[in-house]
Design a protein around this motif. Structure first.
Motif, PDB file in Angstrom:
ATOM      1  N   ILE A  39       0.830  -1.212   0.000  1.00 16.38           N
ATOM      2  CA  ILE A  39       0.000   0.000   0.000  1.00 16.38           C
ATOM      3  C   ILE A  39       0.861   1.256   0.000  1.00 16.38           C
ATOM      4  O   ILE A  39       0.536   2.250  -0.653  1.00 16.38           O
ATOM      5  N   PHE A  40       2.002   1.225   0.708  1.00 13.22           N
ATOM      6  CA  PHE A  40       2.856   2.410   0.770  1.00 13.22           C
ATOM      7  C   PHE A  40       3.553   2.680  -0.561  1.00 13.22           C
ATOM      8  O   PHE A  40       3.725   3.831  -0.958  1.00 13.22           O
ATOM      9  N   THR A  41       3.929   1.640  -1.243  1.00 20.54           N
ATOM     10  CA  THR A  41       4.529   1.809  -2.572  1.00 20.54           C
ATOM     11  C   THR A  41       3.474   2.338  -3.547  1.00 20.54           C
ATOM     12  O   THR A  41       3.760   3.220  -4.358  1.00 20.54           O
ATOM     13  N   LEU A  42       2.270   1.823  -3.447  1.00 19.04           N
ATOM     14  CA  LEU A  42       1.182   2.307  -4.319  1.00 19.04           C
ATOM     15  C   LEU A  42       0.866   3.774  -4.031  1.00 19.04           C
ATOM     16  O   LEU A  42       0.674   4.560  -4.968  1.00 19.04           O
ATOM     17  N   ALA A  46       1.401   6.588  -6.893  1.00 13.52           N
ATOM     18  CA  ALA A  46       0.228   7.384  -7.290  1.00 13.52           C
ATOM     19  C   ALA A  46       0.476   8.860  -6.988  1.00 13.52           C
ATOM     20  O   ALA A  46       0.162   9.736  -7.804  1.00 13.52           O
ATOM     21  N   GLY A  47       1.056   9.136  -5.831  1.00  8.90           N
ATOM     22  CA  GLY A  47       1.372  10.519  -5.470  1.00  8.90           C
ATOM     23  C   GLY A  47       2.419  11.125  -6.388  1.00  8.90           C
ATOM     24  O   GLY A  47       2.294  12.285  -6.805  1.00  8.90           O
ATOM     25  N   GLN A  48       3.446  10.348  -6.739  1.00  8.84           N
ATOM     26  CA  GLN A  48       4.484  10.843  -7.644  1.00  8.84           C
ATOM     27  C   GLN A  48       3.894  11.248  -8.987  1.00  8.84           C
ATOM     28  O   GLN A  48       4.128  12.362  -9.473  1.00  8.84           O
ATOM     29  N   VAL A  49       3.161  10.334  -9.573  1.00 12.54           N
ATOM     30  CA  VAL A  49       2.589  10.599 -10.897  1.00 12.54           C
ATOM     31  C   VAL A  49       1.709  11.838 -10.854  1.00 12.54           C
ATOM     32  O   VAL A  49       1.805  12.729 -11.698  1.00 12.54           O
ATOM     33  N   THR A  50       0.868  11.920  -9.831  1.00 15.64           N
ATOM     34  CA  THR A  50      -0.066  13.054  -9.778  1.00 15.64           C
ATOM     35  C   THR A  50       0.656  14.353  -9.443  1.00 15.64           C
ATOM     36  O   THR A  50       0.309  15.397  -9.989  1.00 15.64           O
ATOM     37  N   LEU A 115       7.974  17.932   1.220  1.00 13.37           N
ATOM     38  CA  LEU A 115       7.625  19.290   1.659  1.00 13.37           C
ATOM     39  C   LEU A 115       7.404  20.231   0.476  1.00 13.37           C
ATOM     40  O   LEU A 115       6.512  21.080   0.505  1.00 13.37           O
ATOM     41  N   TYR A 116       8.209  20.083  -0.542  1.00 10.77           N
ATOM     42  CA  TYR A 116       8.101  20.898  -1.756  1.00 10.77           C
ATOM     43  C   TYR A 116       6.683  20.799  -2.341  1.00 10.77           C
ATOM     44  O   TYR A 116       6.049  21.807  -2.626  1.00 10.77           O
ATOM     45  N   PHE A 117       6.190  19.579  -2.476  1.00  4.49           N
ATOM     46  CA  PHE A 117       4.857  19.403  -3.064  1.00  4.49           C
ATOM     47  C   PHE A 117       3.745  19.786  -2.092  1.00  4.49           C
ATOM     48  O   PHE A 117       2.701  20.296  -2.510  1.00  4.49           O
ATOM     49  N   LEU A 118       3.949  19.574  -0.799  1.00  5.92           N
ATOM     50  CA  LEU A 118       2.966  20.027   0.187  1.00  5.92           C
ATOM     51  C   LEU A 118       2.870  21.551   0.176  1.00  5.92           C
ATOM     52  O   LEU A 118       1.774  22.123   0.239  1.00  5.92           O
ATOM     53  N   LEU A 119       4.017  22.206   0.087  1.00  5.06           N
ATOM     54  CA  LEU A 119       4.029  23.671   0.023  1.00  5.06           C
ATOM     55  C   LEU A 119       3.384  24.185  -1.264  1.00  5.06           C
ATOM     56  O   LEU A 119       2.733  25.227  -1.263  1.00  5.06           O
ATOM     57  N   LEU A 120       3.566  23.449  -2.348  1.00  2.78           N
ATOM     58  CA  LEU A 120       2.909  23.824  -3.600  1.00  2.78           C
ATOM     59  C   LEU A 120       1.395  23.825  -3.414  1.00  2.78           C
ATOM     60  O   LEU A 120       0.712  24.766  -3.837  1.00  2.78           O
ATOM     61  N   SER A 121       0.871  22.811  -2.765  1.00  5.10           N
ATOM     62  CA  SER A 121      -0.580  22.753  -2.549  1.00  5.10           C
ATOM     63  C   SER A 121      -1.034  23.890  -1.628  1.00  5.10           C
ATOM     64  O   SER A 121      -2.104  24.467  -1.824  1.00  5.10           O
ATOM     65  N   ALA A 130      -3.234  19.072  -2.810  1.00  4.35           N
ATOM     66  CA  ALA A 130      -2.908  18.579  -1.469  1.00  4.35           C
ATOM     67  C   ALA A 130      -3.062  17.066  -1.359  1.00  4.35           C
ATOM     68  O   ALA A 130      -2.235  16.405  -0.723  1.00  4.35           O
ATOM     69  N   VAL A 131      -4.099  16.508  -1.969  1.00  2.00           N
ATOM     70  CA  VAL A 131      -4.334  15.061  -1.856  1.00  2.00           C
ATOM     71  C   VAL A 131      -3.164  14.261  -2.424  1.00  2.00           C
ATOM     72  O   VAL A 131      -2.596  13.415  -1.730  1.00  2.00           O
ATOM     73  N   PRO A 132      -2.735  14.511  -3.678  1.00  2.00           N
ATOM     74  CA  PRO A 132      -1.583  13.746  -4.172  1.00  2.00           C
ATOM     75  C   PRO A 132      -0.299  14.028  -3.395  1.00  2.00           C
ATOM     76  O   PRO A 132       0.521  13.125  -3.201  1.00  2.00           O
ATOM     77  N   ALA A 133      -0.141  15.275  -2.927  1.00  2.00           N
ATOM     78  CA  ALA A 133       1.056  15.601  -2.139  1.00  2.00           C
ATOM     79  C   ALA A 133       1.071  14.787  -0.841  1.00  2.00           C
ATOM     80  O   ALA A 133       2.126  14.293  -0.427  1.00  2.00           O
ATOM     81  N   CYS A 134      -0.078  14.627  -0.222  1.00  2.72           N
ATOM     82  CA  CYS A 134      -0.159  13.821   1.011  1.00  2.72           C
ATOM     83  C   CYS A 134       0.080  12.338   0.724  1.00  2.72           C
ATOM     84  O   CYS A 134       0.777  11.659   1.487  1.00  2.72           O
ATOM     85  N   LEU A 135      -0.477  11.845  -0.366  1.00  6.10           N
ATOM     86  CA  LEU A 135      -0.252  10.446  -0.744  1.00  6.10           C
ATOM     87  C   LEU A 135       1.236  10.196  -0.970  1.00  6.10           C
ATOM     88  O   LEU A 135       1.808   9.220  -0.468  1.00  6.10           O
TER      89      LEU A 135
END
Length: 156
Positions: A39-42, A46-50, A115-121, A130-135
């Motif tokens: 689940i963590f790899t998925l 999924a978060g990377q792609v998004t 953090l970079y992607f969380l800050l982007l959201s 925010a959702v993909p950044a959290c994933l």
């Protein structure tokens, strides 16, 4: 929703060191590491792609936002992330350096892109970002922490 050059640049900044990594891979990687639950790899993938696709697809949204504190913090995260890559190459591409703490921060090469992607959201005030950044953050940190723990056990 629309393309804009800035939408390509934001994810490219995080990807650049990884592209170099393809041609200059780490040395002394363990032959086998136990993996975390799937689940963590998925979540991570999924978060990377998004996280990489959303800025491209919504580039006009990025371009319309004024630069603020979040954008400055993103740049700081990126500079620290690049510094970690420099450390990796200076230490002769040793695999363990990819997960070595820096200034007391565990797995900084996982923390700072997250953090970079969380800050982007936060900068865009968008749950869509925010959702993909959290994933990505959950998956990336759990997977990286697992490797770090295994490396520590292997060296002791």
């Amino acid at each position: 929703m629309g393309l804009h050059p800035l939408g390509f640049i934001v994810p490219l900044f995080v990807l650049l060191p990884n592209l170099i990594f393809i041609f200059l891979p780490p040395r002394n990687a363990p032959e086998s590491l136990s993996s975390t639950p799937l689940i963590f790899t998925l979540l991570e993938r999924a978060g990377q792609v998004t996280c990489f696709m959303m800025p491209i697809l919504f580039g006009d949204l990025l371009a319309a936002e004024p630069l603020g504190g979040s954008a400055v913090l993103m740049v700081i995260c990126l500079l620290i992330y690049y510094g970690c890559w420099v450390r990796f190459y200076r230490r002769k591409r040793e695999f363990s350096v990819l997960f070595t703490p820096w200034l007391g921060i565990p797995v900084p090469m996982a923390v700072f892109p997250a953090l970079y992607f969380l800050l982007l959201s936060y900068w865009l005030q968008s749950w869509l970002f925010a959702v993909p950044a959290c994933l990505f953050t959950v998956g990336h940190l759990v997977n990286s922490w697992s490797v770090y723990q295994q490396i520590r056990q292997y060296r002791n």
